[in-house]
Each structure stands twice: as structure tokens, then as C-alpha cells.
Design a protein around this motif. Sequence first.
Motif, PDB file in Angstrom:
ATOM      1  N   GLY A  89       0.747  -1.269  -0.040  1.00 12.21           N
ATOM      2  CA  GLY A  89       0.071  -0.066  -0.029  1.00 12.21           C
ATOM      3  C   GLY A  89       0.858   1.405  -0.063  1.00 12.21           C
ATOM      4  N   ARG A  92      -6.558   1.234  -1.194  1.00  8.26           N
ATOM      5  CA  ARG A  92      -7.938   0.922  -0.875  1.00  8.26           C
ATOM      6  C   ARG A  92      -8.412  -0.411  -1.439  1.00  8.26           C
ATOM      7  N   TRP A 117      -8.515   0.469   4.069  1.00  7.96           N
ATOM      8  CA  TRP A 117      -7.248   0.518   3.340  1.00  7.96           C
ATOM      9  C   TRP A 117      -6.162   0.063   4.024  1.00  7.96           C
ATOM     10  N   SER A 119      -1.801  -0.282   4.769  1.00  9.45           N
ATOM     11  CA  SER A 119      -0.641   0.179   4.388  1.00  9.45           C
ATOM     12  C   SER A 119       0.386  -0.113   5.523  1.00  9.45           C
ATOM     13  N   GLY A 125      -0.783   5.594   4.995  1.00  7.40           N
ATOM     14  CA  GLY A 125      -2.137   4.979   4.764  1.00  7.40           C
ATOM     15  C   GLY A 125      -3.260   5.813   5.301  1.00  7.40           C
ATOM     16  N   ALA A 129      -6.165   7.445   3.109  1.00  8.09           N
ATOM     17  CA  ALA A 129      -7.634   7.337   3.395  1.00  8.09           C
ATOM     18  C   ALA A 129      -8.458   8.760   3.406  1.00  8.09           C
TER      19      ALA A 129
END
Length: 326
Positions: A89, A92, A117, A119, A125, A129
Amino acid sequence: MKAPGFWYQPAGPLAALLSPLACLYALGARRRQAKAAPQGAGIPVICVGNLVAGGAGKTPVAQAVMRALRARGVQAHYLSRGYGGRLTGPLRVDPAEHCAADVGDEPLLLSRTAPAWISADRLAGARAARDGGAQALVMDDGFQNPALAKDLSLLVVDGGAGFGNGHVIPAGPLREPLADGLARARAVVIVGADRTGAAVQVAGLAPTLPILTARLVPDAAVAAGLAGRPVLAFAGIGRPGKFFDTCRELGLTMTEALPFPDHHPYAEAEIARLVDRASALGAVPLTTEKDWVRLPAAYQTAIKALPVVLAFDDPAALDRVLGTVS
């Protein structure tokens, strides 16, 4: 990975032998928190974590937090590291495109109810988001990660396992000393009957910290559909025995109960043998939702999942803890 058995027994010689390493581990955890400079995401962050290695029931608690926020009209998203997935990530989760091997089982499961999400970099992350429309974040795990500032942290405790022998890794299951973790929490959620005195331990170290109690309630329609039918139950979660206990409490007849390691990646040949075994026994192969999303797609229709939802003993307790976070 399966937790060593002595972690959940009264502390004995092995725990004592490993205590010097546990002290070093605890010191490292303290230094990590002390040296950190957490950064905000620009939106509220609610962390659902735990203090022990392995599962404690965080995902159902995260889902309950999400329901509470969405009931307030908050467009919250989930954030997870994506443990067990190959992708790092930030991205999503798309359940139509991704599988558990891509993003991990928990994010895939969570993505069914709200945007999720993943990450490896939690801060990146969180910001992705936010830019993707999240008004708040519900983190599944990440309590010990200091990079992202949390507005509120809930610590989840498995009532059947508690804090184990109370020692830090490798002498016990704790990721950090109990008092240290409680000091950063807003509340503790004990899932299931408190068989280890966890509430007493929490009250002794943090007497003002709210303790919420909850239980996992199986889906009534699925349970009714299984009534009178033998099942071959299997689970690869933190404590597979919890799932088997749930099956027994529902009155299901288990021809076999097969435990697997937490987050076990099921191979197609392995599941084929399991389905054949269930057929030979005249049983329905049954597993958890978290296991079901890790199954090879070709076998998902042949295996039943038993969904569960978290129910608080005091339905208003979570709203009181969440307060004005939104």
C-alpha cells in the motif's frame, strides 16, 4: 505461528529463564514509544489494539466501532497494516479485485462493511484514506505503532486468555508491560467471559480506566440452518478453541474440530482433502468468516462460514467511550 503453551499457564521456570530477554524487549518497547514523534492524519483516529501477541477479538470490536460512527453519520474508513498480504500500500481494498493473499484476511473482511485501506506505513495509509474521503479512521491493530497519532485507543482482551502469565515476550505473550499499555488506552474491552481475572488486573493498575464487556453472537439464521446437521469445524485464528466452543454452545454436533495456525494460508489441495473428509463423514465443513476469506475461491461455495457480531453487555457503553470523537 502458534503461541507457546507456557505463555498461558502460571509463570514457571521457563518464564523465569527468559525474563532477562523479556526485560530487554520491554525496554525496547518503552524506548520506541518515548522516542516517537507521532504525526496526525488530519482526521480522528480510533485504534483498536491489544497487548498480547496473537488474536484477541480486535476485528469484531473494530466493526462495532465502525457501526457506531456510521450511525452518527461519520463516513469512517478502516485502516490496517494488511498482515499476511503481499501488497504494502497504501491502497484501498477492492474485494472484487483483491484476495487475502494480496491484502490480508482482516482488511478483506472489513471491506465488506466500509471502505478499508492497507498500508505498511500507517501514517501514509491514514493520509491516503483521508484524501480518499475518510472523515475518521478505525485502525484494526497498530496500538504499539507510534508513527500515527491516535485520538482514542481501545484495548481488546480475550476473556478466556486474558494477559496470559503476565510476562513480556518471550517469557509471556505481552507486547509491552501491562501498565505501559494501559496508560495509553481510553478503555478496555473484554470479549467473552472473564475467566482469568483480567478486569481485576486492569482495575489494579488503572482504576479509572473504563472496562467494557461484550460477547460474540453468532448469526442466528446461519446457526438455525445448521441445526441438526453434523459439522466438520476448522479454524486458523488466534485461539481456534473459541470457535469450537461457539459451535458447542450452539448445540452443533462436531464430527471433527481441526485447529490451524493464526492466518493460515490454506492450500487448494489441503482444502480439497478437508472437503472430501467432511463429505465422507456426512458433515458440513464450517469455519470462521476470517478463515473463509482465505480459502481458495473454487472451494468457498462448498464451505460454510459462521458470522459473528459483537454485542456489548451495556449497549450505550461504546458511545460513552467514543464521546465526541467524530
